[in-house]
Motif scaffolding. Structure first.
Motif, short mmCIF file in Angstrom:
data_model
loop_
_atom_site.label_atom_id
_atom_site.label_comp_id
_atom_site.label_asym_id
_atom_site.label_seq_id
_atom_site.Cartn_x
_atom_site.Cartn_y
_atom_site.Cartn_z
N TYR A 162 88.07 101.11 33.19
CA TYR A 162 88.27 99.89 33.99
C TYR A 162 86.98 99.10 33.98
O TYR A 162 85.89 99.68 34.04
CB TYR A 162 88.63 100.25 35.44
CG TYR A 162 89.84 101.13 35.56
CD1 TYR A 162 91.12 100.58 35.68
CD2 TYR A 162 89.70 102.51 35.54
CE1 TYR A 162 92.23 101.40 35.77
CE2 TYR A 162 90.81 103.34 35.64
CZ TYR A 162 92.07 102.78 35.76
OH TYR A 162 93.18 103.58 35.85
N THR A 209 86.39 93.57 37.61
CA THR A 209 87.79 93.13 37.79
C THR A 209 88.71 94.29 38.15
O THR A 209 89.83 94.07 38.63
CB THR A 209 88.33 92.50 36.49
OG1 THR A 209 88.33 93.52 35.47
CG2 THR A 209 87.49 91.35 36.04
N ALA A 236 90.25 95.95 36.06
CA ALA A 236 91.32 95.96 35.07
C ALA A 236 90.86 96.72 33.82
O ALA A 236 89.68 96.68 33.47
CB ALA A 236 91.70 94.53 34.69
N SER A 237 91.80 97.39 33.18
CA SER A 237 91.47 98.09 31.94
C SER A 237 91.27 97.06 30.85
O SER A 237 91.93 96.02 30.83
CB SER A 237 92.60 99.02 31.54
OG SER A 237 92.69 100.07 32.46
N LYS A 280 95.39 98.58 36.36
CA LYS A 280 94.59 97.76 37.26
C LYS A 280 94.39 98.50 38.56
O LYS A 280 95.32 99.15 39.04
CB LYS A 280 95.30 96.43 37.56
CG LYS A 280 95.17 95.42 36.45
CD LYS A 280 95.86 94.13 36.80
CE LYS A 280 97.32 94.15 36.40
NZ LYS A 280 98.06 92.94 36.66
N GLY A 288 93.12 94.43 40.11
CA GLY A 288 92.81 93.55 38.99
C GLY A 288 92.12 92.25 39.38
O GLY A 288 91.81 91.44 38.52
#
Lengths: 86, 233, 162, 387
Positions: free
Chosen positions: D315, D319, D321-322, D329, D352
């Protein structure tokens, strides 16, 4: 007697699961999870036993037109949904 | 500070982690060798019995259905020991082979009632342990032979009321179809076999000397399979 | 793991930590010894041991199977003879019976007519020999009646030293 | 999960893992069977195999159960956790073969349906030593089946990790059932003290490791509760272990407490939060990996991404997020750095959402340095006082 009834119920449940599993791995899986769309045969075979065990859940998702796997439920995600932080 | 970090999808683990991993793998493989050696060596339930699975042989003798189906086979040779002190001491002039059906069933006594007391030939598979012998009879292989029955019934010797301590086993499995075929791990199978008509036997183990096998029958010489099942000792 | 599951995990571990050792200990304590008897009622004992004197013990009589043969006699220098066998634990044949045949017969596949039945082959049970066996040498024959097959013939031997 | 499902995502480590697994299981089965056959030539082959597969499955389950707490106690064991699912499926398959052989040998060919026979052929008679043991094994196998059948990542995604994890925590029920199955089964017959000793040793090892690891987890939690700023009276929200300050940001820890590319874990809004330090910045994310709920705070920043210690899911720290093409996320947290301390807002941002990383500016770096000097000064003072 109870044992016999239990085993018959278990047998019927798994048989329904097997009947459901065939259309599910061919069509249903990609409907409820887009990442399953291109799944190879090995993947489809591997999930059959699980489908037999958990078919009522998957049937409900498929029938209600769910398109994505569910978001997990944990304290942070619940708190985040309540509103935006400053 | 050691800041090594393992990521499974990377080709190689960090050297320190790799070293620990190698040690762990060696430990696990030692377990995979040591545990089966210890457990296999310390088994105590396995006895000496044989089921000649797949080998069908022919037998001739006199068929008896009471109390449980058995075949009396005359022992050849001369026997001049009737002069000895007691009936028990003289060697019997015939051997008795228990007869059972395939799987977990005894021979159906009604279907072989016509052969009772007659000389027959039959085909079957031998099961034996100690000096107990049993035949798993091939279905429909019993044929009456022309020779007349020459064996008299053994004389009954009442030994009075006795108290014995032993284990009720299903004779078929204990005599060889399963080895080990007794005590708790075999209990469910014994119940099924005795329910299916296999003769129940009281196995009396002696501290010194061979175990003795006592066929369980009712006071009037009838099978007691159901009574054994419902006594639930 | 998420926090509620970590807490559930801890509770499960604590419950198992209490219950499993107790259940295990109860199960082990409840084990019954293999039922057996130190001695049978005397009415059921087949042969009262009247052969008190051990004449000899031999392990070389049977070539194929390791069987120890013991010769007993009722009393020193007199009475009937009896033989007793002790075989390896693993030795088992279907309905094995023992015969005595006088002389040094050439036995191939069938039992000769002069074979005398001694009884079932049973470890640690003495089988009495007929009185006329004492005067001549002979062989012991192990015969499987269920297989209708001679298992082994011993070397000829005399019961009494010449 | 961001990519299409495949049967198994093979890589070098998994192949090595499976080679050791298959080799170990094969060695166990062969050694047990051959040695039994040599020592007891008259044994029935089916029963020999029943015992080989049964004991093999039980030993493998012990090993599997020890991996979790071992990794909590020492992260160097994490490679054993990486592909634990394959060990679990293998354990189920061994148990299944054991059960199939038992049904064929002990129950088939009788006057009763062989599966029903498992339940009706062991009547309860009031004696503890004849407690029916085969139903225990039956139910344990059902649990192992559920776990093996849902071991694919498809199920992790479609059940969601917390549900999946609760399902797989049934392994403790299965383990308890199997201990009973063995105690009231084979051990009632096999009188050797070695059998009793082996099971007892297994029980002590599994329970001991779990209790040790669990106690350490409690200790870790209480450590965060005992930090000075958390000892102030807390708000009604009992799950928040650090209480919000006036502007709602919580004093979580000192910048200096966090090692570079690593995290410090605090508990906020009912769950652990991982506060990472990297490239002169601080970011905070939910500690829970979306894949299998692994503890991200025990992971490391590798190539700019927070990497989960369990399966290497990644991640972006700001963010949550991946990196593409992956789509996982996680919630992020707003952070501030002031006077060398990290302040985290307890309210998580939706998964995310970018939260601006706090920069460890010159002043806070200086403060950090100062606080270190300060500490050494106070140590000197302390030493002086002692003198």
């Amino acid at each position: 007697m109870i044992a016999a009834a239990f085993l018959i119920a278990l047998g019927i449940y798994l048989a329904c699961g097997l009947v459901f599993a065939l259309p599910f791995v061919l069509v249903g899986a990609k409907r409820i999870d887009p990442h399953a769309a291109q799944g190879p045969w090995g993947f489809r075979l591997l999930i059959i036993p699980g489908v037999m065990a958990l078919w009522p859940l998957l049937l409900r998702r498929w029938a209600t037109g769910v398109k994505e796997p569910p978001e997990e439920c944990n304290a942070h995600r619940r708190a985040a949904r309540k509103g935006v932080a400053p | 500070m050691n800041d090594e970090f393992y990521i499974g999808w990377e080709a190689k683990a960090a050297p320190g982690i790799g070293k620990t991993l190698r040690k762990a793998v060696v430990c696990l493989l030692v377990l995979a060798v040591l545990v089966p050696v210890l457990l296999a060596m310390s088994q105590r339930m396995i006895g000496v019995s044989v089921f000649e699975w797949g080998a069908v042989k022919s037998f001739t003798g006199v068929l008896r259905t009471q109390p449980y189906p058995h075949l009396l086979v005359p022992r050849p040779g001369t026997n001049d020991y009737h002069t000895l002190q007691s009936v028990i001491n003289s060697p019997a002039s015939a051997s008795a082979y228990h007869l059972v059906a395939p799987w977990k069933f005894g021979l159906d006594r009604a279907s072989i009632a016509t052969f009772d007391g007659k000389s027959v030939s039959l085909k079957g598979t031998l099961i034996y342990r100690g000096n107990q012998t049993m035949i798993e009879v091939m279905p429909d292989s019993i044929r009456a032979t022309n020779t007349a029955s020459t064996i008299g019934l053994p004389s009954v010797v009442p030994l009075g009321r006795q108290t014995l301590l032993g284990e009720i086993v299903d004779s078929k499995c204990f005599l060889g179809v399963m080895n080990p075929g007794h005590l708790t791990p075999h209990r469910a199978c014994a119940i099924r076999c005795i329910s299916g008509g296999v003769p129940p036997v009281l196995l009396v183990r002696q501290k010194d000397g061979p175990a003795i096998y006592l066929l369980l029958v009712s006071a009037d010489g009838k099978p007691v399979n159901k009574q054994v099942l419902y006594s639930r000792a | 793991m998420i926090r509620p599951l970590r807490q559930r995990h801890r509770r499960v571990v604590i419950v198992l930590g209490v219950i499993l050792p107790i259940a295990f200990a109860v199960g082990i304590a409840a084990r019954k010894p293999v039922p057996g008897m130190t001695s049978l009622p005397k009415e059921l004992v087949a042969s009262p041991q009247t052969f008190a004197v051990t004449e000899w013990e031999r392990t070389d009589l049977f070539a194929k199977t390791p069987i120890q043969v013991r010769l007993f006699r009722e009393s020193v220098g007199g009475g009937r003879f009896a033989v007793e066998f002790s075989a390896a634990k693993d030795f088992v044949k279907p309905d094995l019976i023992v015969y005595w045949i006088a002389g040094n017969p050439n036995i191939t596949e069938t039992l000769p007519d002069n074979a005398r039945l001694l009884g079932a082959f049973n470890s640690s049970v003495a089988l009495p020999l007929s009185p006329d066996a004492a005067s001549a040498s002979g062989v012991l024959v192990l015969y499987s009646l269920a297989d209708q097959k001679i298992v082994e013939v011993s070397k000829p031997f005399a019961l009494q030293k010449p | 999960m961001g990519v299409e499902y495949v049967s198994v995502q093979w890589n070098r480590q998994k192949k090595f893992y499976d080679a050791v697994l298959v080799g170990g299981v094969a060695a166990f089965l062969v050694i047990f069977s051959v040695l039994t056959k040599v020592l007891f030539p008259r044994v029935t082959d089916e029963i020999m195999l029943i015992r080989a597969f049964g004991t093999g499955a039980f030993l493998l389950l012990h090993i599997i159960l020890c991996i979790g707490p071992l990794c909590r106690l020492n992260p160097q064991f994490l490679p054993l956790l990486y592909n634990r699912r394959h060990a679990g499926v293998t354990c189920f398959l061994l148990g299944l073969i054991h059960a199939a052989l038992v049904v064929i040998t002990y129950h088939a060919g009788s006057d009763t349906n062989p599966i029903l026979s498992i339940f009706v052929s062991s009547p309860i008679n009031g004696s503890v030593s004849s407690v029916p043991f085969q139903p225990f094994g039956f139910f344990a196998l059902i649990i192992l089946f559920l776990m093996a059948a849902t071991s694919h990542d498809f199920w992790l995604a479609n059940l969601s990790a917390p549900v999946w994890k609760s399902l797989h925590m049934l392994v403790y029920v299965a383990y308890a059932l199997l201990v009973l199955h063995v105690t009231f089964g084979v051990i009632q017959g096999e009188g050797s003290p070695l059998y009793v000793g082996t099971v007892a040793l297994g029980l002590v090892t599994v329970l001991g490791l779990h209790i040790t690891a669990a106690r350490r987890e409690v200790a870790l939690d209480s450590e965060s509760r005992l930090t000075p700023h958390a000892s102030r009276p807390t708000e009604s929200q009992s799950l928040v272990t650090s209480s919000p300050t006036e502007d709602e940001f919580v004093d979580a820890c000192a910048v200096a407490d966090i090692s570079e590319n690593r995290a410090r874990i605090v508990c906020l809004s009912g769950e652990r939060v991982a506060i990472f330090k990297y490239e002169g910045k601080i970011s905070a994310v939910s500690n829970v990996c979306q894949h299998q709920n692994g503890p991200l705070g025990e992971g490391k920043i590798v190539s700019g991404c927070i990497t989960c210690p369990w399966h290497g899911y990644q991640y972006q720290p700001d963010t949550g997020a991946s990196p593409p093409p992956f789509v996982e996320k996680i919630p992020t947290f707003n952070v501030r750095v002031k006077n060398g301390r990290v302040f985290v807002h307890p309210k998580p941002n939706p998964a995310g959402t970018r939260a601006k990383p706090a920069t460890i500016d010159g002043s806070s770096r200086r403060e950090e340095a100062h606080s270190v000097t300060g500490n050494s000064e106070s140590l000197v003072t302390l030493a002086a006082t002692k003198k």
